[in-house]
Design an enzyme around this catalytic site. Structure first.
Site, mmCIF file in Angstrom:
data_model
loop_
_atom_site.group_PDB
_atom_site.id
_atom_site.type_symbol
_atom_site.label_atom_id
_atom_site.label_comp_id
_atom_site.label_asym_id
_atom_site.label_seq_id
_atom_site.Cartn_x
_atom_site.Cartn_y
_atom_site.Cartn_z
ATOM 1 C CG ASP A 281 -2.387 0.446 0.941
ATOM 2 O OD1 ASP A 281 -2.449 1.410 0.670
ATOM 3 O OD2 ASP A 281 -3.275 -0.205 1.415
ATOM 4 C CG ASP B 67 -4.378 5.539 1.028
ATOM 5 O OD1 ASP B 67 -5.277 4.976 1.178
ATOM 6 O OD2 ASP B 67 -4.055 6.534 1.877
ATOM 7 C CD GLU C 67 -9.013 4.735 -1.158
ATOM 8 O OE1 GLU C 67 -9.690 4.530 -0.655
ATOM 9 O OE2 GLU C 67 -7.783 5.500 -0.993
ATOM 10 C CG HIS D 296 -8.363 -1.550 4.640
ATOM 11 N ND1 HIS D 296 -8.316 -1.563 3.002
ATOM 12 C CD2 HIS D 296 -8.183 -0.104 4.923
ATOM 13 C CE1 HIS D 296 -7.856 -0.149 2.839
ATOM 14 N NE2 HIS D 296 -7.619 0.645 3.638
ATOM 15 C CG ASP D 297 -11.184 2.055 3.649
ATOM 16 O OD1 ASP D 297 -10.629 1.633 4.805
ATOM 17 O OD2 ASP D 297 -10.265 2.472 2.863
HETATM 18 O O1 TEU Z 1 -9.182 5.674 2.272
HETATM 19 C C1 TEU Z 1 -9.404 7.048 1.466
HETATM 20 C C2 TEU Z 1 -10.945 6.869 1.243
HETATM 21 O O2 TEU Z 1 -11.299 8.048 0.583
HETATM 22 C C3 TEU Z 1 -11.995 6.476 1.946
HETATM 23 O O3 TEU Z 1 -12.398 5.152 1.615
HETATM 24 C C4 TEU Z 1 -12.251 6.443 3.419
HETATM 25 O O4 TEU Z 1 -12.028 5.456 4.060
HETATM 26 C C5 TEU Z 1 -13.587 6.882 3.925
HETATM 27 O O5 TEU Z 1 -13.756 8.267 3.047
HETATM 28 C C6 TEU Z 1 -13.707 7.122 5.201
HETATM 29 O O6 TEU Z 1 -15.055 7.416 5.611
HETATM 30 C C7 TEU Z 1 -7.846 5.415 2.319
HETATM 31 C C8 TEU Z 1 -7.554 4.149 3.216
HETATM 32 O O7 TEU Z 1 -8.130 3.244 2.187
HETATM 33 C C9 TEU Z 1 -8.194 4.297 4.345
HETATM 34 O O8 TEU Z 1 -8.113 3.132 5.314
HETATM 35 C C10 TEU Z 1 -7.359 5.572 5.126
HETATM 36 O O9 TEU Z 1 -8.290 5.590 6.473
HETATM 37 C C11 TEU Z 1 -7.464 6.792 4.385
HETATM 38 O O10 TEU Z 1 -7.033 6.647 2.963
HETATM 39 C C12 TEU Z 1 -6.326 7.599 5.094
HETATM 40 O O11 TEU Z 1 -5.006 7.172 4.379
#
Ligand code: TEU
Length: 572
Positions: free
Chosen positions: A101, A207, A263, A339-340
């Protein structure tokens, strides 16, 4: 159009690993790298080609490692750089690849670059982060703009010491790097990318890849009048210098033939997405679009009730992401979990005991028939589901969940009805559901750890675990293995084929075809808990069909069982 050369990452299935919750090898309640190494044979047996490791870097863990303190070191409870070298080597030894990541929109506030940057206004690294003076309204100090952060509140933090604000699109402990500064960019490429590429990693999941260029940072329009802070995702995503930055980053990646999947939140405009993933643009190989996983999230995350969506919406989102490859040189991804996101069986089918296995297989069959690179999140291959409403709020460990719950408490003055609505929403959608320990067996702590795990293991591990499913031919896991094989066997159709939706407005059944040259497959999915009549759409009625696979061992001839899915091969 000529068919572009096929790349290794296109016909690959990727298995995502969340280090904290995958497997604990040393009995401290936290997963670790040796734990991952010990289960590589299991991962390989699923039939995947690549593993993606969520952040394992040195970090204070305010946001589970997405707050990196040192890109060149490993969070000690997970292991060491040497452990990572063994993991890379052992993954390769099994013919699989490994991606990491890449978290370079922001660092931790404990990263040495930020410690220097915040030390004084004339420190050489001051400009490596985004600092702005305060605005004063009626004599009151205010942040430079009204943007809301991704975890609630203003996305600016006041620094007493140097009397300026810094930008953080996520937690205050995650200051945003200033990509406008070329020295910063070079340091990112060297420290976060080359350090690991030289150690043999095969690419990155990148990310928040579309947030590096923030544009002019003017106030966002008021869309939530009750709040001082406003949604600004359409401003800080896809800013004016994005393509320049990605082209530069790509020069590093090209040296190693590394794959990238970026992402890409807040980007409903397909022309913008295509520019990131078109092969000739040389930016990213593919992205995660949010069209599908944003379904039912509500206008603001969590401000909704469970299942607040209809099947036509789901079909439309899938069609949008599938069409990215139609008639052009772009590439797409297939995923329902990470994971989100909470668990797909709970969100898109039913986790009721009598339906959860069927739901897991239905989604496996659907995903396996969709074009693009496939991503499976740990536990998805078992049909793991959300933890139940009975679990107390203490079991939610994610900053996103606790901040939301606190916000509702503040706004409603702890109104019990509103608190119940908020918890109901979190039980359905919180990121925590994906972060519980992997259910390995019916042993204590789901076989994940000898000690009490950092998050509570699922109570249903006794009936849903990897050990049992490996020896059960009718398990969700066995079905995934079969589907991944079929996906490889018919990759022209399933991985590269064109998608056509046949029943746009049907609320119960989802029917589509996949076409590659003169080959065609018909996919029929019952998204309800009731039987549905099996109807061949007019478009394919004249064609002879042969059943390739059903989620049931003995499917009926004229109807689909609850949550049953089938694929037919059509003869033209
Ligand atoms: O996620 C960024 C993101 O835009 C979203 O999916 C986020 O989890 C959501 O808006 C929260 O409500 C990435 C990672 O995947 C996430 O786990 C991190 O928390 C985030 O970036 C910050 O690095």
């Amino acid at each position: 159009m000529t068919i572009p050369k096929r790349m290794w990452w296109q016909n690959s299935s990727v298995y995502q690993i969340y280090p904290a919750s995958f497997k604990d090898s040393n009995g401290d309640g936290v997963g670790d790298i040796p734990g991952i190494i010990s289960e590589l044979d299991y991962i390989q047996s699923i039939g995947v080609d690549v593993i993606w490791i969520c952040p394992m870097y040195d970090s204070p863990q305010v946001d589970m490692g997405y707050d990196v303190r040192d890109y060149e070191d490993v969070y000690r409870p997970y292991g060491t750089v040497q452990d990572m070298e063994v993991l890379i080597e052992q993954t390769h030894a099994r013919g699989m690849k490994i991606i990491l990541d890449l978290v370079v929109n922001h660092t931790s506030d404990q990263h040495k670059w930020f410690l220097e940057s915040r030390s004084s206004k004339n420190n050489p690294k001051r400009d490596w982060y985004i600092w702005r003076p305060a605005r004063y309204v009626d004599g009151q100090r205010k942040p430079p703009n009204n943007w809301i952060g991704n975890f609630g509140g203003s996305c600016w933090e006041w620094d007493e010491h140097t009397q300026e604000y810094y930008l953080h699109l996520f937690c205050p402990e995650q200051p945003d790097l200033n990509w406008e500064n070329s020295a910063t960019r070079q340091a990112i490429y060297d420290s976060a990318m080359e350090f690991w590429l030289q150690r043999g990693v095969d690419g990155f999941r990148v990310d928040t890849v579309n947030m590096y260029s923030k544009g002019d940072m003017v106030d966002a329009p008021i869309t939530d009048p009750k709040s001082e802070w406003q949604f600004a995702g359409f401003q800080y995503c896809n800013g004016p210098r994005m393509h320049e930055f990605l082209s530069e980053m790509n020069q590093v990646l090209q040296k190693y033939d590394a794959m990238t999947v970026g992402e890409c939140p807040h980007t409903p405009d397909m022309a913008k997405v295509l520019k990131y993933v078109s092969r000739k643009e040389k930016q990213l190989n593919m992205v995660f679009q949010f069209d599908v996983v944003d379904i039912g999230q509500g206008p603001y995350k969590f401000q909704t009730t469970p299942f607040n969506w209809g099947l036509p919406q789901f079909k439309h989102a899938i069609e949008t992401t599938q069409n990215l490859i139609r008639g052009n040189d772009g590439w797409t991804t297939v995923f329902l979990e990470n994971h989100d996101q909470s668990r797909s069986v709970s969100r898109f089918t039913s986790d009721a005991p009598q339906h959860r296995v069927a739901g897991g297989k239905l989604l496996s069959l659907m995903m396996s028939a969709l074009s693009g690179t496939m991503f499976i999140y740990q536990g998805q291959e078992l049909g793991m589901v959300n933890f139940p409403m009975e679990w107390s709020m203490d079991e939610y460990k994610d900053v996103d969940s606790s901040n939301y719950y606190k916000m509702v408490a503040d706004r409603s003055h702890n109104d019990p009805k509103e608190m119940h609505v908020a918890k109901t929403s979190l039980q359905h959608l919180a990121r925590d559901h994906a972060r519980v320990p992997m259910s390995w067996s019916d042993a204590p702590n789901a076989g994940f750890s000898a000690a009490k795990p950092w998050m509570r293991a699922l109570d249903d591990a006794a009936i849903c675990n990897a050990k049992q499913q490996q020896s059960d031919k009718s398990s969700v896991l066995s079905f995934w293995k079969r589907m991944l094989q079929l996906r490889k066997q018919y990759s022209d159709l399933f991985v590269f084929g064109e998608f056509d939706l046949l029943d746009k407005s049907n609320l119960e059944v989802f029917t589509f075809t996949k076409t590659w040259q003169n080959k065609k497959a018909l996919v029929v999915l019952n998204f309800t808990a009731e039987e549905q009549k099996l109807v061949y759409p007019t478009e394919v009625r004249s064609q002879k069909s042969e059943l390739l696979v059903s989620t049931l061992d003995t499917p009926a001839s004229d109807k689909l069982a609850a949550y049953e899915g089938r694929i037919f091969m059509l003869e033209s």
